[in-house]
Enzyme design. Structure first.
Site, PDB file in Angstrom:
ATOM      1  N   ASP A 148     -10.709  -8.571  11.064  1.00 15.31           N
ATOM      2  CA  ASP A 148     -10.668  -7.393  10.243  1.00 15.31           C
ATOM      3  C   ASP A 148     -12.052  -6.869  10.112  1.00 15.31           C
ATOM      4  O   ASP A 148     -12.213  -5.687  10.505  1.00 15.31           O
ATOM      5  CB  ASP A 148     -10.094  -7.547   8.935  1.00 15.31           C
ATOM      6  CG  ASP A 148      -9.532  -6.417   8.217  1.00 15.31           C
ATOM      7  OD1 ASP A 148      -8.931  -5.509   8.643  1.00 15.31           O
ATOM      8  OD2 ASP A 148     -10.475  -6.175   7.166  1.00 15.31           O
ATOM      9  N   LYS A 186      -6.367   0.217  11.277  1.00 17.23           N
ATOM     10  CA  LYS A 186      -7.263   0.119  11.993  1.00 17.23           C
ATOM     11  C   LYS A 186      -7.221   0.077  13.791  1.00 17.23           C
ATOM     12  O   LYS A 186      -7.902   0.020  14.449  1.00 17.23           O
ATOM     13  CB  LYS A 186      -8.331  -1.101  11.396  1.00 17.23           C
ATOM     14  CG  LYS A 186      -8.925  -0.732  10.302  1.00 17.23           C
ATOM     15  CD  LYS A 186      -9.642  -2.143   9.842  1.00 17.23           C
ATOM     16  CE  LYS A 186      -8.809  -2.981   9.217  1.00 17.23           C
ATOM     17  NZ  LYS A 186      -7.972  -2.621   7.746  1.00 17.23           N
ATOM     18  N   GLY A 193      -7.629  -3.916  -2.442  1.00 16.22           N
ATOM     19  CA  GLY A 193      -6.361  -3.730  -3.454  1.00 16.22           C
ATOM     20  C   GLY A 193      -5.732  -2.697  -3.107  1.00 16.22           C
ATOM     21  O   GLY A 193      -6.315  -1.453  -2.346  1.00 16.22           O
ATOM     22  N   GLY A 196      -3.997 -11.663  -4.807  1.00  9.70           N
ATOM     23  CA  GLY A 196      -3.493 -10.355  -3.881  1.00  9.70           C
ATOM     24  C   GLY A 196      -4.760  -9.976  -2.995  1.00  9.70           C
ATOM     25  O   GLY A 196      -4.273  -8.897  -2.451  1.00  9.70           O
ATOM     26  N   LEU A 256     -13.433   3.985  -0.429  1.00  6.31           N
ATOM     27  CA  LEU A 256     -14.962   4.298  -0.183  1.00  6.31           C
ATOM     28  C   LEU A 256     -15.028   5.485   0.783  1.00  6.31           C
ATOM     29  O   LEU A 256     -14.529   5.395   1.986  1.00  6.31           O
ATOM     30  CB  LEU A 256     -15.781   2.996  -0.009  1.00  6.31           C
ATOM     31  CG  LEU A 256     -15.821   2.265  -1.101  1.00  6.31           C
ATOM     32  CD1 LEU A 256     -16.709   0.961  -0.931  1.00  6.31           C
ATOM     33  CD2 LEU A 256     -16.064   2.852  -2.546  1.00  6.31           C
ATOM     34  N   GLU A 259      -4.629 -11.272   2.917  1.00  3.32           N
ATOM     35  CA  GLU A 259      -3.242 -11.282   3.606  1.00  3.32           C
ATOM     36  C   GLU A 259      -2.508 -12.226   3.351  1.00  3.32           C
ATOM     37  O   GLU A 259      -2.996 -13.420   2.733  1.00  3.32           O
ATOM     38  CB  GLU A 259      -3.454 -10.885   5.007  1.00  3.32           C
ATOM     39  CG  GLU A 259      -4.455 -10.027   5.468  1.00  3.32           C
ATOM     40  CD  GLU A 259      -3.685  -8.658   5.316  1.00  3.32           C
ATOM     41  OE1 GLU A 259      -2.449  -8.404   5.401  1.00  3.32           O
ATOM     42  OE2 GLU A 259      -4.446  -7.431   5.008  1.00  3.32           O
ATOM     43  N   VAL A 269     -11.984   2.002   6.734  1.00  6.27           N
ATOM     44  CA  VAL A 269     -13.104   1.338   6.551  1.00  6.27           C
ATOM     45  C   VAL A 269     -13.489   1.362   4.952  1.00  6.27           C
ATOM     46  O   VAL A 269     -13.776   2.471   4.611  1.00  6.27           O
ATOM     47  CB  VAL A 269     -14.412   1.700   7.221  1.00  6.27           C
ATOM     48  CG1 VAL A 269     -15.473   0.716   7.034  1.00  6.27           C
ATOM     49  CG2 VAL A 269     -13.975   1.607   8.876  1.00  6.27           C
ATOM     50  N   GLU A 312     -10.167   7.626   6.843  1.00  4.32           N
ATOM     51  CA  GLU A 312     -11.147   7.367   5.923  1.00  4.32           C
ATOM     52  C   GLU A 312     -10.798   5.788   5.294  1.00  4.32           C
ATOM     53  O   GLU A 312     -11.792   5.191   5.408  1.00  4.32           O
ATOM     54  CB  GLU A 312     -11.332   8.189   4.611  1.00  4.32           C
ATOM     55  CG  GLU A 312     -12.298   7.869   3.871  1.00  4.32           C
ATOM     56  CD  GLU A 312     -13.625   8.104   4.221  1.00  4.32           C
ATOM     57  OE1 GLU A 312     -14.332   6.916   4.701  1.00  4.32           O
ATOM     58  OE2 GLU A 312     -14.163   9.238   4.215  1.00  4.32           O
ATOM     59  N   LYS A 372     -13.787  -2.942  11.788  1.00  4.54           N
ATOM     60  CA  LYS A 372     -14.254  -2.093  10.822  1.00  4.54           C
ATOM     61  C   LYS A 372     -15.815  -1.721  11.655  1.00  4.54           C
ATOM     62  O   LYS A 372     -16.316  -0.753  11.737  1.00  4.54           O
ATOM     63  CB  LYS A 372     -14.320  -2.589   9.655  1.00  4.54           C
ATOM     64  CG  LYS A 372     -13.099  -2.609   8.820  1.00  4.54           C
ATOM     65  CD  LYS A 372     -13.401  -3.156   7.417  1.00  4.54           C
ATOM     66  CE  LYS A 372     -12.067  -3.250   6.542  1.00  4.54           C
ATOM     67  NZ  LYS A 372     -12.111  -4.035   5.448  1.00  4.54           N
ATOM     68  N   ILE A 378       0.827  -1.342   0.072  1.00  5.74           N
ATOM     69  CA  ILE A 378       0.001  -0.005   0.114  1.00  5.74           C
ATOM     70  C   ILE A 378       0.868   1.193  -0.047  1.00  5.74           C
ATOM     71  O   ILE A 378       0.918   2.271  -0.781  1.00  5.74           O
ATOM     72  CB  ILE A 378      -1.110   0.095   1.200  1.00  5.74           C
ATOM     73  CG1 ILE A 378      -1.969  -1.187   1.066  1.00  5.74           C
ATOM     74  CG2 ILE A 378      -1.803   1.418   1.337  1.00  5.74           C
ATOM     75  CD1 ILE A 378      -2.894  -1.291   2.269  1.00  5.74           C
TER      76      ILE A 378
END
Length: 916
Positions: A772, A673, A893, A758, A707, A761, A703, A700, A776, A568
């Site tokens: 996870d 998170k 992604g 991909g 989006l 994890e 979660v 942002e 959220k 990322i």
């Protein structure tokens, strides 16, 4: 000592007369008996302790120094001085006259000026005035090295003269130079013997640098066939000393003497000495600080010149110190008032007194760079009305910013001050008695307190004087305290009429607040030329950058540190690289990555990392990772007011630093998170800190990746809606798995496919466990006002119980097919009922609980219409009760997650002043 000094100077006078008369008879062509008479008068005056003004005759009759009374009748045709626009004035400082080549350049500029008449004011060659003061100090201290220092002065000017002069002109100048050096040597010897020197002798000695530079330049000009004379301004410029560092020009007497001088020396070009002048008693003196600039302004007013050009080594006046603000711009124009306000607050402009003489006649001053003739410079003049017509552009009202450092605030307060006449007078009388300089004053309208800024080196004496002066009032409680606040700086915003323009003050203070800078005191004069604030000294550069960026719409610059250059993080760096130029050019946003840190190494930069080759640079210049040093480096760059750390990891230890960073004024942006789903107390502290400061915490991407889930929730709450339930497919990984778990495919096959693509994890159990999704859910629950811990959320894990203890992800994937039948049965049951399986998280705000589980939905339900790795979240609220508000899109992604982080970075930029 006095008798010794008198005896020494008498001896010096006898030596000087003999020496000068010998030089005069043997080296300099005698052209009249008058010259001998004038020399005799000169040293007769020296014996009396009086130095008469010196006059240089035209080079056609030699350059012999002569001192004359204005009443002496010299057989020269008198010509009346014609004043006005035909004259232009140029001033060249020591840097401009610093070498033989630079003197030639000055000559070229003078020759290329097409003005009908020109007056050129010159300083001594660079460092010469300091050298002359050093001579005085050494002689007074009985340090015999003054002799070798004087030889260095001689060598400097002799070498320069050999470079730019030749033939007769060189011989004439060298003769005069040696004469002056001989006189100075005798005078310094007298000072050496006496161990004492008067101010007038000091001024006489140090003024020689200007005399020599003016003579050399005049001879350079004359070599080109130009009608040029040089002026010893001590013959013309008369001033009255008012203090140890200030003089007042006598314009009437100076004008009379100028007209007399010009009547005897008519010419088209005058080379005049800067810095030096005479008292009404004809005693040599100087114009003190920035004396050459002051000389030029005075001469400009005496000639009623068209323009005064100050030649220097910068392109003009900057909107802020360019050493502190890289985006500072050259100002095209400044009003006289703006110029003196900026100079008072430390800007490299003109001394305020320089502006007053030309302001009387509306003569513009032009600041230009002698080393960059293509630069138009800055014009200082009366403001043009059209400059202030566009009230929508605050830049027209705020011209520049300046700072004064190393100050302390003194605050005198108490209820006994209110309505008591003379309190302020007594305060500042005490300050005056210790000789302190008050830089700024601020008084509350309640009259309970007066605070003022003084140089830090003077604050101790000021505080002690006030404690002593008000001892009784302090003991009786009429005054509560005399407090000293050290380590302060002043920031001033300067502009004509800006205070009467709505929005200027608000914009200034808003910019400071958003840069997390506290204002300790404020002053704004009714003249409306400046707004002054007192801030912490360590915030000085940061504040300057923040306000300059806001008013000049220069790039909103953010110093960023990227933590975690994994999938990322590296994708984010690529996106930043691709958009950098567009953001700068179109949106005035300058995002500078000052550091990149991984688990083992880090790369740091003082100006910004080249994102096109950050990986190579990390290999070449990387150092051992140190998170504390990393944060300090990114935040410690005072050239950039705004700092943001972007945490692209899932590390709870790094998340534990967020509160500390936010307290320091560092903005935090993250998809991590762990902070918001960790201990409730930690979350509440972060949110409280975020609300009470201008330091921002954006998450942002925690979660729904890219989006707008968190922002949509906040928008609903901030507009008064009430959240009833939030239900959604929050995991892109699990969305992909259950969207493809159909048509008889094995569950393990679909999980393997997701891992290969991909979406999961490295260990798919991290996704299948549901933790996870639960994080959220807890984040959205807390954003909705529920005070839940992660342990309060029931989680249905999709990892079969026997496989939870597998030693590795590889072992887990090998064992997973054993449980395909179990998952196939669930899928078959749902399919037979006309339903689909979806792994969802639910926030039940009404019942104050949450859950994570595998649910069945009818095939016409929005949750059943997903494809790929899409997320979908349904908000059921008081407004959206019958038909929930749905947000849908890619939820997994690196590209979309990095895009969500990037969006938060740009949102931060808009909060900090970039166009939204």
């Amino acid at each position: 000592m006095a008798s010794s000094l008198s005896s020494s100077l008498s001896h010096f006078s006898r030596i000087s007369v003999t020496s000068l008369q010998h030089d005069y008879n043997n080296k300099i062509p005698a052209d009249s008996q008058c010259r001998h008479f004038l020399l005799s008068r000169r040293f007769h005056s020296l014996r009396k302790g009086i130095t008469l003004p010196r006059r240089r005759e035209s080079p056609s009759s030699g350059i012999c120094a002569s001192l004359t009374d204005v009443s002496v009748n010299v057989a020269v045709e008198e010509k009346e001085l014609s004043k006005g626009d035909s004259w232009s004035v140029h001033k060249f400082g020591g840097t401009c006259m610093g070498s033989s080549q630079r003197i030639k350049n000055v000559g070229d500029i003078v020759l290329n000026d097409d003005s009908e008449r020109k007056l050129v004011v010159v300083s001594a060659m660079s460092k010469v005035t300091d050298m002359m003061y050093d001579l005085i100090n050494k002689a007074q201290s009985r340090d015999e090295s003054y002799i070798s220092s004087l030889d260095a002065v001689l060598e400097k000017h002799s070498a320069t003269a050999h470079d730019i002069l030749d033939g007769e002109t060189l011989a004439i100048f060298l003769s005069k130079l040696h004469e002056d050096i001989s006189n100075l040597k005798a005078m310094l010897r007298a000072i050496y013997i006496a161990g004492h020197v008067t101010e007038s002798f000091t001024d006489f000695v140090v003024g020689h640098g200007e005399l020599w530079s003016a003579q050399m330049l005049s001879l350079v000009i004359r070599k080109n066939g130009i009608d040029c004379k040089w002026m010893d301004t001590r013959e013309v410029l008369i001033v009255n000393p008012t203090s140890s560092n200030q003089v007042d020009p006598d314009y009437l007497e100076s004008e009379r003497r100028l007209e007399k001088w010009y009547s005897l020396n008519p010419c088209k070009v005058i080379i005049a000495t800067g810095f030096i002048a005479s008292t009404p008693e004809n005693i040599p003196t100087t114009l003190k600080r920035d004396g050459s600039d002051f000389s030029a302004a005075i001469m400009g007013s005496l000639f009623r010149a068209r323009q005064v050009t100050i030649w220097t080594d910068v392109d003009g006046v900057y909107s802020a110190d360019p050493r502190k603000v890289s985006e500072a711009v050259i100002l095209k124009t400044l009003s006289y008032q703006e110029a003196w306000e900026m100079s008072y607050f430390g800007a490299n402009v003109l001394h305020p007194r320089t502006i007053i003489p030309v302001m009387r006649y509306g003569i513009p001053i032009l600041i230009r760079n002698i080393f960059n003739l293509s630069a138009p410079g800055t014009k200082i003049c009366h403001p043009v009305v059209s400059d202030y017509e566009d009230k929508s552009n605050l830049q027209n009202y705020v011209k520049g910013f300046a700072t004064i450092d190393n100050l302390a605030l003194v605050n005198v307060e108490g209820t006994g001050m209110a309505g008591v006449p003379g309190t302020a007078s007594a305060i500042f009388a005490a300050v005056k008695d210790v000789g302190a300089n008050v830089i700024m004053i601020s008084q509350a309208s309640s009259e309970h307190s007066v605070c003022f800024a003084v140089p830090e080196k003077e604050v101790k004496a000021v505080a002690e004087a006030l404690q002593s002066r008000f001892r009784q009032a302090l003991d009786n409680g009429r005054l509560s305290q005399v407090a000293v606040i050290p380590n302060c700086s002043i920031l001033a915003a300067v502009g004509q009429k800006m205070a009467s323009t709505p929005g200027v003050s608000a914009t200034l203070f808003n910019a400071l607040a958003k840069a997390n800078i506290n204002v300790r005191a404020i002053a704004q004069g009714c003249s409306e030329y400046n707004i002054t604030v007192v801030i912490k000294r360590e915030d000085s550069i940061k504040a300057l950058r923040a306000v300059h960026s806001r008013f000049y719409l220069s790039r909103t610059t953010i110093a960023m540190g990227i933590i975690g250059p994994g999938l990322i993080g590296s994708t984010l760096l690529d996106q930043l690289r691709d958009q950098a130029s567009i953001l700068k050019e179109e949106f005035n946003i300058d995002l500078r990555v000052m550091g990149i840190i991984g688990s083992k190494s880090m790369l740091l930069s003082d100006v910004g990392i080249d994102l096109a080759k950050w990986k190579e640079l990390r290999e070449e210049r990387g150092e051992v990772a140190n998170l504390e040093k990393f944060a300090q480096h990114v935040h410690g760059n005072n050239f950039i007011p705004n700092t943001a750390l972007v945490d692209c990891t899932a590390d709870s230890i790094i998340a534990g630093h967020y509160y500390e960073w936010l307290c320091k004024g560092i903005h935090v942006i993250t998809p991590n998170k762990k902070a918001n789903s960790g201990p409730l107390e930690q979350y509440l502290r972060l949110r409280a800190l975020q609300r009470q400061s201008y330091t921002h915490y954006f998450y942002e991407a925690t979660v729904g990746a890219g989006l707008p889930i968190v922002s949509t929730l906040r928008g609903l709450l901030e507009t008064g809606d009430k959240i009833l339930q939030i239900e959604g497919i929050f995991s892109g990984t699990l969305s992909y798995i259950f969207n493809n778990f159909k048509d008889g495919r094995a569950f393990s096959e679909v999980v393997g496919e997701a891992k290969e693509a991909g979406y999961t994890e490295p260990d798919p159990r991290d996704d299948l466990s549901g933790t996870d999704v639960a994080r959220k859910v807890i984040i959205l629950a807390r954003e909705s006002g529920l005070k839940l811990e992660l342990s309060n959320i029931p989680i249905e894990s999709l990892v079969p119980e026997p496989l939870r203890a597998c030693a590795s992800a590889q072992e887990f994937m090998q064992q997973l097919p054993k449980f395909d039948q179990e998952f196939a049965k669930k899928q078959e049951d749902a399919d037979n009922a006309g339903e689909v399986l979806r792994y969802v998280g639910v926030v039940d705000v009404t019942n104050k609980k949450g859950v994570v589980e595998l649910r069945k939905y009818k095939k016409d339900h929005p949750f059943a219409q997903l494809s790929g790795s899409d997320n979908i979240i349904a908000f059921t609220t008081r407004r959206y009760k019958n038909q929930p508000l749905i947000v849908r899109g890619p939820g997994a992604g690196a590209q979309v997650t990095a895009g969500g982080i990037f969006s938060d970075i740009l949102r931060l930029a808009s909060y900090l002043g970039a166009p939204s």
